[in-house]
Design an enzyme around this catalytic site. Sequence first.
Site, PDB file in Angstrom:
ATOM      1  N   GLN A   1      15.779  -7.296  -3.388  1.00 13.38           N
ATOM      2  CA  GLN A   1      14.538  -8.059  -3.217  1.00 13.38           C
ATOM      3  C   GLN A   1      14.203  -8.820  -4.501  1.00 13.38           C
ATOM      4  OE1 GLN A   1      10.780  -6.730  -1.150  1.00 13.38           O
ATOM      5  NE2 GLN A   1      10.163  -6.208  -3.210  1.00 13.38           N
TER       6      GLN A   1
ATOM      7  N   VAL B   1      10.936   4.067 -11.053  1.00 16.08           N
ATOM      8  CA  VAL B   1      10.259   5.315 -11.446  1.00 16.08           C
ATOM      9  C   VAL B   1      10.776   6.419 -10.525  1.00 16.08           C
ATOM     10  CG1 VAL B   1       8.046   6.488 -11.712  1.00 16.08           C
ATOM     11  CG2 VAL B   1       8.242   4.045 -12.260  1.00 16.08           C
TER      12      VAL B   1
ATOM     13  N   GLY C   1       0.822  -1.208   0.000  1.00 18.79           N
ATOM     14  CA  GLY C   1       0.000   0.000   0.000  1.00 18.79           C
ATOM     15  C   GLY C   1       0.852   1.252   0.000  1.00 18.79           C
ATOM     16  N   ALA C   2       0.223   2.391   0.379  1.00 17.11           N
ATOM     17  CA  ALA C   2       0.884   3.706   0.273  1.00 17.11           C
ATOM     18  C   ALA C   2       1.422   3.858  -1.148  1.00 17.11           C
ATOM     19  CB  ALA C   2       1.990   3.870   1.320  1.00 17.11           C
TER      20      ALA C   2
ATOM     21  N   HIS D   1       4.423   2.028  -8.092  1.00 14.49           N
ATOM     22  CA  HIS D   1       3.543   0.855  -7.968  1.00 14.49           C
ATOM     23  C   HIS D   1       2.579   0.790  -9.164  1.00 14.49           C
ATOM     24  CE1 HIS D   1       4.288   1.570  -3.520  1.00 14.49           C
ATOM     25  NE2 HIS D   1       4.617   0.293  -3.654  1.00 14.49           N
TER      26      HIS D   1
ATOM     27  N   ARG E   1       8.266   5.494   1.543  1.00 18.38           N
ATOM     28  CA  ARG E   1       8.918   6.122   2.698  1.00 18.38           C
ATOM     29  C   ARG E   1       9.317   7.581   2.434  1.00 18.38           C
ATOM     30  NH1 ARG E   1      10.633   0.481   3.507  1.00 18.38           N
ATOM     31  NH2 ARG E   1       9.919  -0.129   5.584  1.00 18.38           N
TER      32      ARG E   1
ATOM     33  N   HIS F   1       2.355   4.740  -4.983  1.00 20.82           N
ATOM     34  CA  HIS F   1       2.802   5.895  -5.761  1.00 20.82           C
ATOM     35  C   HIS F   1       2.894   5.454  -7.224  1.00 20.82           C
ATOM     36  CE1 HIS F   1       6.590   3.779  -5.608  1.00 20.82           C
ATOM     37  NE2 HIS F   1       6.564   3.819  -4.278  1.00 20.82           N
TER      38      HIS F   1
ATOM     39  N   MET G   1      11.031   6.956  -6.482  1.00 20.55           N
ATOM     40  CA  MET G   1       9.766   6.955  -5.734  1.00 20.55           C
ATOM     41  C   MET G   1       9.773   5.843  -4.700  1.00 20.55           C
ATOM     42  SD  MET G   1       6.794   7.958  -8.360  1.00 20.55           S
ATOM     43  CE  MET G   1       6.961   9.445  -9.335  1.00 20.55           C
ATOM     44  N   SER G   2       9.270   6.170  -3.516  1.00 20.67           N
ATOM     45  CA  SER G   2       9.212   5.209  -2.412  1.00 20.67           C
ATOM     46  C   SER G   2       8.105   5.643  -1.474  1.00 20.67           C
ATOM     47  CB  SER G   2      10.547   5.218  -1.656  1.00 20.67           C
ATOM     48  OG  SER G   2      10.390   4.634  -0.379  1.00 20.67           O
TER      49      SER G   2
HETATM   50  O1  PAF Z   1       8.235  -4.475  -2.048  1.00 19.42           O
HETATM   51  C1  PAF Z   1       7.301  -4.514  -1.220  1.00 19.42           C
HETATM   52  O2  PAF Z   1       6.457  -3.617  -1.145  1.00 19.42           O
HETATM   53  C2  PAF Z   1       7.211  -5.693  -0.278  1.00 19.42           C
HETATM   54  O3  PAF Z   1       8.462  -6.118   0.141  1.00 19.42           O
HETATM   55  C3  PAF Z   1       6.394  -6.868  -0.858  1.00 19.42           C
HETATM   56  C4  PAF Z   1       7.070  -7.466  -2.075  1.00 19.42           C
HETATM   57  C5  PAF Z   1       5.002  -6.391  -1.238  1.00 19.42           C
HETATM   58  C6  PAF Z   1       6.264  -7.969   0.186  1.00 19.42           C
HETATM   59  O4  PAF Z   1       5.612  -7.520   1.327  1.00 19.42           O
END
Ligand code: PAF
Length: 286
Positions: free
Chosen positions: A153, A176, A31-32, A37, A187, A34, A184-185
């Site tokens: 990740q 992005v 969520g949150a 995503h 956080r 931007h 973009m994050s």
């Molecule tokens: O990248 C993220 O937002 C998280 O690490 C993920 C992949 C949704 C797992 O919780």
Amino acid sequence: MQIIHTTKQAREFVWNLRRNDSTVGLVPTMGALHDGHLSLVQASGRRCDHTVATIFVNPTQFAPGEDLQKYPRTLDADIAGLRSAGADAVFIPDQDQIYPPGCSTFVKPPDVAETLEGEFRPTHFQGVCTIVLKLFHLLPTTHAFFGEKDFQQLCVIQAMVRDLDVDIEIVPCPIVRDPDGLAMSSRNRYLNDRQRQRALCLSAALRQAEQAYLGGEQNPKTIENQMRSILSGDDQNNGVDSIDYAAVVDSKTLQPISDLDQPAVALIAARVGSTRLIDNRVLCAR
Ligand code: PAF
């Protein structure tokens, strides 16, 4: 757009979409949301017949003392964003749906999880691998879309899928950035104006790394020192408050390299105020 809350509904929804050999893309998020995503949802829309997103702030990837409690929750805006980006459904489970009482099995992450983030957040990738593998089971899609912003990740998930023979195609998507270069994050919302300005030195350091590499620099240590110098700021104190790492490593294993004659990536993790930011730039693609 369908809003799904239970694991049973989620699985049925995806299997239903997959009838007639349709492809389905998964976009896991916390969520949150931007534009980064939403670019994953759009990439899935271009590649797959259907797209399902998830919103779940996964507690097992946060260590005690990290920002789980204050992690931004913006559900209404997230749902609106996913709808406009073209998602067919969003799965928003409660914590009990994902981790029912007594749930005690976790995925041991692959070797590529051990360096960099693994050194500073030793339990993080166990939580990420566990939730991502669970989502792959609960939502048995054909593809899953992950941003290169979380470069390690992405490597960890690719290795897990390979090692555990998960039948899904992982699709990496480009970072992005805001027009001024900040990646973009979710956080970034923690940063005040002054801190956001200082955070720009992450992307500046990575641009310098790329320029040095393109200019023929062969020594990763030289580039790491240049990045650290930019991150440390100038007399006006335009730098970050602390650096976890500023590294140039092999872009597949994330292990140190002695020469830039192989695929490499520059990665940074640093704090501005209490906000921990990460960013990276691939110097030489595979
Ligand atoms: O990248 C993220 O937002 C998280 O690490 C993920 C992949 C949704 C797992 O919780």
